[in-house]
Scaffold this motif. Structure first.
Motif, PDB file in Angstrom:
ATOM      1  N   PRO A 136      -7.031   4.284 -29.576  1.00 28.06           N
ATOM      2  CA  PRO A 136      -5.598   4.530 -29.835  1.00 28.06           C
ATOM      3  C   PRO A 136      -5.339   5.632 -30.847  1.00 28.06           C
ATOM      4  N   TRP A 137      -5.986   6.780 -30.651  1.00 26.64           N
ATOM      5  CA  TRP A 137      -5.697   7.944 -31.501  1.00 26.64           C
ATOM      6  C   TRP A 137      -5.905   9.235 -30.706  1.00 26.64           C
ATOM      7  N   GLY A 138      -5.283   9.270 -29.530  1.00 21.99           N
ATOM      8  CA  GLY A 138      -5.419  10.440 -28.671  1.00 21.99           C
ATOM      9  C   GLY A 138      -4.310  11.450 -28.814  1.00 21.99           C
ATOM     10  N   ASN A 139      -3.290  11.164 -29.628  1.00 24.00           N
ATOM     11  CA  ASN A 139      -2.199  12.109 -29.878  1.00 24.00           C
ATOM     12  C   ASN A 139      -1.699  11.912 -31.305  1.00 24.00           C
ATOM     13  N   MET A 140      -0.730  12.707 -31.726  1.00 24.95           N
ATOM     14  CA  MET A 140      -0.307  12.673 -33.119  1.00 24.95           C
ATOM     15  C   MET A 140       0.357  11.358 -33.494  1.00 24.95           C
ATOM     16  N   TYR A 141       1.099  10.749 -32.566  1.00 33.39           N
ATOM     17  CA  TYR A 141       1.699   9.451 -32.872  1.00 33.39           C
ATOM     18  C   TYR A 141       0.613   8.428 -33.175  1.00 33.39           C
ATOM     19  N   GLU A 142      -0.358   8.351 -32.310  1.00 32.53           N
ATOM     20  CA  GLU A 142      -1.415   7.356 -32.479  1.00 32.53           C
ATOM     21  C   GLU A 142      -2.269   7.644 -33.708  1.00 32.53           C
ATOM     22  N   THR A 179       5.086   8.281 -43.317  1.00 30.62           N
ATOM     23  CA  THR A 179       4.218   8.630 -42.189  1.00 30.62           C
ATOM     24  C   THR A 179       4.618   7.871 -40.928  1.00 30.62           C
ATOM     25  N   LEU A 180       4.855   6.567 -41.059  1.00 30.84           N
ATOM     26  CA  LEU A 180       5.225   5.767 -39.893  1.00 30.84           C
ATOM     27  C   LEU A 180       6.624   6.125 -39.395  1.00 30.84           C
ATOM     28  N   GLY A 181       7.535   6.410 -40.314  1.00 31.33           N
ATOM     29  CA  GLY A 181       8.875   6.817 -39.894  1.00 31.33           C
ATOM     30  C   GLY A 181       8.839   8.108 -39.093  1.00 31.33           C
ATOM     31  N   LEU A 182       8.045   9.054 -39.553  1.00 31.61           N
ATOM     32  CA  LEU A 182       7.886  10.302 -38.808  1.00 31.61           C
ATOM     33  C   LEU A 182       7.223  10.052 -37.461  1.00 31.61           C
ATOM     34  N   ALA A 183       6.266   9.134 -37.430  1.00 31.89           N
ATOM     35  CA  ALA A 183       5.539   8.851 -36.193  1.00 31.89           C
ATOM     36  C   ALA A 183       6.445   8.253 -35.124  1.00 31.89           C
ATOM     37  N   VAL A 184       7.267   7.273 -35.515  1.00 24.58           N
ATOM     38  CA  VAL A 184       8.069   6.572 -34.505  1.00 24.58           C
ATOM     39  C   VAL A 184       9.332   7.335 -34.120  1.00 24.58           C
ATOM     40  N   THR A 185       9.773   8.273 -34.961  1.00 22.15           N
ATOM     41  CA  THR A 185      11.006   8.995 -34.647  1.00 22.15           C
ATOM     42  C   THR A 185      10.772  10.391 -34.079  1.00 22.15           C
ATOM     43  N   VAL A 186       9.722  11.070 -34.517  1.00 23.18           N
ATOM     44  CA  VAL A 186       9.490  12.459 -34.109  1.00 23.18           C
ATOM     45  C   VAL A 186       8.253  12.593 -33.223  1.00 23.18           C
ATOM     46  N   LEU A 187       7.200  11.894 -33.566  1.00 21.65           N
ATOM     47  CA  LEU A 187       5.921  12.094 -32.892  1.00 21.65           C
ATOM     48  C   LEU A 187       5.667  11.118 -31.754  1.00 21.65           C
ATOM     49  N   TYR A 188       6.537  10.150 -31.556  1.00 20.10           N
ATOM     50  CA  TYR A 188       6.244   9.104 -30.567  1.00 20.10           C
ATOM     51  C   TYR A 188       6.205   9.660 -29.147  1.00 20.10           C
ATOM     52  N   GLY A 350      -4.464  26.326 -30.141  1.00 21.39           N
ATOM     53  CA  GLY A 350      -5.917  26.425 -30.074  1.00 21.39           C
ATOM     54  C   GLY A 350      -6.460  25.402 -29.101  1.00 21.39           C
ATOM     55  N   LEU A 351      -7.769  25.276 -29.078  1.00 22.94           N
ATOM     56  CA  LEU A 351      -8.387  24.327 -28.172  1.00 22.94           C
ATOM     57  C   LEU A 351      -8.030  22.884 -28.507  1.00 22.94           C
ATOM     58  N   HIS A 352      -7.597  22.630 -29.735  1.00 25.18           N
ATOM     59  CA  HIS A 352      -7.239  21.301 -30.162  1.00 25.18           C
ATOM     60  C   HIS A 352      -5.741  21.035 -30.037  1.00 25.18           C
ATOM     61  N   SER A 353      -5.019  21.825 -29.264  1.00 22.20           N
ATOM     62  CA  SER A 353      -3.577  21.677 -29.130  1.00 22.20           C
ATOM     63  C   SER A 353      -3.256  20.571 -28.124  1.00 22.20           C
ATOM     64  N   TYR A 354      -3.397  19.345 -28.577  1.00 23.91           N
ATOM     65  CA  TYR A 354      -3.099  18.203 -27.711  1.00 23.91           C
ATOM     66  C   TYR A 354      -2.318  17.157 -28.514  1.00 23.91           C
ATOM     67  N   ALA A 355      -1.381  17.658 -29.325  1.00 22.06           N
ATOM     68  CA  ALA A 355      -0.655  16.757 -30.220  1.00 22.06           C
ATOM     69  C   ALA A 355       0.197  15.748 -29.461  1.00 22.06           C
ATOM     70  N   GLY A 356       0.685  16.142 -28.270  1.00 23.75           N
ATOM     71  CA  GLY A 356       1.493  15.235 -27.487  1.00 23.75           C
ATOM     72  C   GLY A 356       2.920  15.121 -27.971  1.00 23.75           C
ATOM     73  N   VAL A 357       3.383  16.059 -28.816  1.00 25.68           N
ATOM     74  CA  VAL A 357       4.753  16.022 -29.309  1.00 25.68           C
ATOM     75  C   VAL A 357       5.695  16.536 -28.240  1.00 25.68           C
ATOM     76  N   LYS A 358       6.772  15.789 -28.026  1.00 20.09           N
ATOM     77  CA  LYS A 358       7.734  16.207 -27.009  1.00 20.09           C
ATOM     78  C   LYS A 358       8.588  17.362 -27.526  1.00 20.09           C
TER      79      LYS A 358
END
Length: 358
Positions: A136-142, A179-188, A350-358
């Motif tokens: 469960p850490w394949g994107n920025m939210y996780e 951190t969690l507020g940013l995760a659930v509102t912006v990065l989810y 870059g090659l690591h650009s898989y943040a998953g941010v909408k």
């Protein structure tokens, strides 16, 4: 791999519910920790520490040789020998609650709520992993939720091993909530498939090592900030000043020397794990892209972070780079870690650009 879409959806909903519940309990724990500081009294130990800080210690060197005197009745009378004085380090403060039983109870409630929130948070991360049938850490939210979990875990571990360190609760819980507020509102993002490069057992090894390292680095950075505040307060008190508007806060913290030692121990404890994370990333890169190192932005900033922490540890071993200067270097290293996560993932391609941010 779970092939039941309904079960996956149920687990994903449960993960979201657990995360919302964890955030709510974290908030209650944060408010209780703030109340402990608010209703806590300075305490006798902290009041005495101000006097100790301003009092010169007994001279620990031989008196300097007098160079002159006055003549009295034809006999030379030497002037009193000058002696060297130094600032005596004050004792540790009494803690966030001071000597207030009511504040101490609020602090205990905060710890209990933090432990409950940690369990809810852990349940959310685990059910997210079950829902997506992968780490469960394949994107920025996780990653953000896992990082916040490790930051809380590091605080609870220090609390369990060192006793009363509830003075860490307010800054740690504040950053976890942020951190969690940013995760659930912006990065989810909803559960999604990973990019091909992430389909590897190295996702468990490399990223989990980075998450644990980040959680401990985070706690070390918080302690470093508190060290800088307490050290400035001790210097001000030794100079005969009042110590500023936050004097009641600084006086209840451990001494600057104790905070400096704790931050160093946290960073030196986890640095080998961070070294392993960087090496594991290079091994994974060779398996995924056919080369160990290509100076991709993520790789470059991981290396910069490693160099910064290595420089910090080297500085601590050098007599001229202890105290504030080493602390500033440690904060720069943690800032590089944070930028490697947020800045590189969001703003740099870059090659690591898989943040998953909408």
């Amino acid at each position: 791999m779970n092939t039941n879409p309904l079960a996956d959806q149920t687990l994903a909903q449960l993960s979201s519910w657990l995360m919302d519940s964890a955030i709510a309990v974290y908030l209650l724990a944060f408010l209780a920790a703030c109340a402990e500081w608010t209703f806590g009294s300075t305490g006798k130990i902290a009041r005495e520490s101000a006097g100790v800080a301003a009092r010169p210690a007994p001279a620990d060197e031989e008196p300097s040789t007098p160079t002159g005197g006055i003549v009295s009745g034809g006999t030379a009378v030497l002037a009193p020998a000058a002696t060297k004085t130094r600032r005596q380090a004050p004792p540790d403060g009494p803690g966030a609650a001071g000597d207030s039983p009511r504040a101490d109870m609020l602090g205990r409630i905060s710890v209990a709520l933090t432990a409950l929130a940690f369990l809810l948070h852990l349940g959310s991360v685990v059910t997210r992993g079950l829902a997506v049938a992968r780490p469960p850490w394949g994107n920025m939210y996780e990653f953000s939720t896992a990082f916040a979990l490790m930051a809380t875990g590091a605080y609870l571990a220090v609390l369990a091993t060192r006793g009363n360190v509830r003075w860490l609760a307010v800054p740690v819980l504040f950053s976890v909530l942020l951190t969690l507020g940013l995760a659930v509102t912006v990065l989810y993002v909803d559960d999604a498939q990973l990019v091909p490069a992430l389909h590897s057992y190295w996702l468990w090894i490399h990223v989990s090592a980075a998450i644990v390292s980040g959680g401990v680095f985070h706690t070390g950075a918080v302690v470093t900030l508190l060290f800088l505040g307490r050290d400035r307060w001790e210097t001000a008190v030794a100079a005969g000043q009042g110590g500023g508007r936050l004097a009641t806060v600084w006086s209840r913290l451990p001494s600057a020397a104790s905070l400096d030692k704790l931050s160093y121990r946290l960073n030196v404890l986890v640095f080998p794990l961070w070294t392993f994370a960087v090496i594991a990333g290079a091994v994974w890169a060779e398996a995924a892209w056919g080369r160990y190192w290509g100076w991709d932005p993520k790789e470059t900033w991981a290396f910069i972070t490693w160099v910064a922490y290595a420089a910090y540890l080297h500085a601590r071993a050098t007599a001229g780079w202890k105290g504030r200067r080493a602390a500033y270097l440690g904060l720069v290293a943690f800032a590089a870690f944070v930028f490697n996560y947020y800045g590189v993932n969001i703003f740099i391609t870059g090659l690591h650009s898989y943040a998953g941010v909408k």
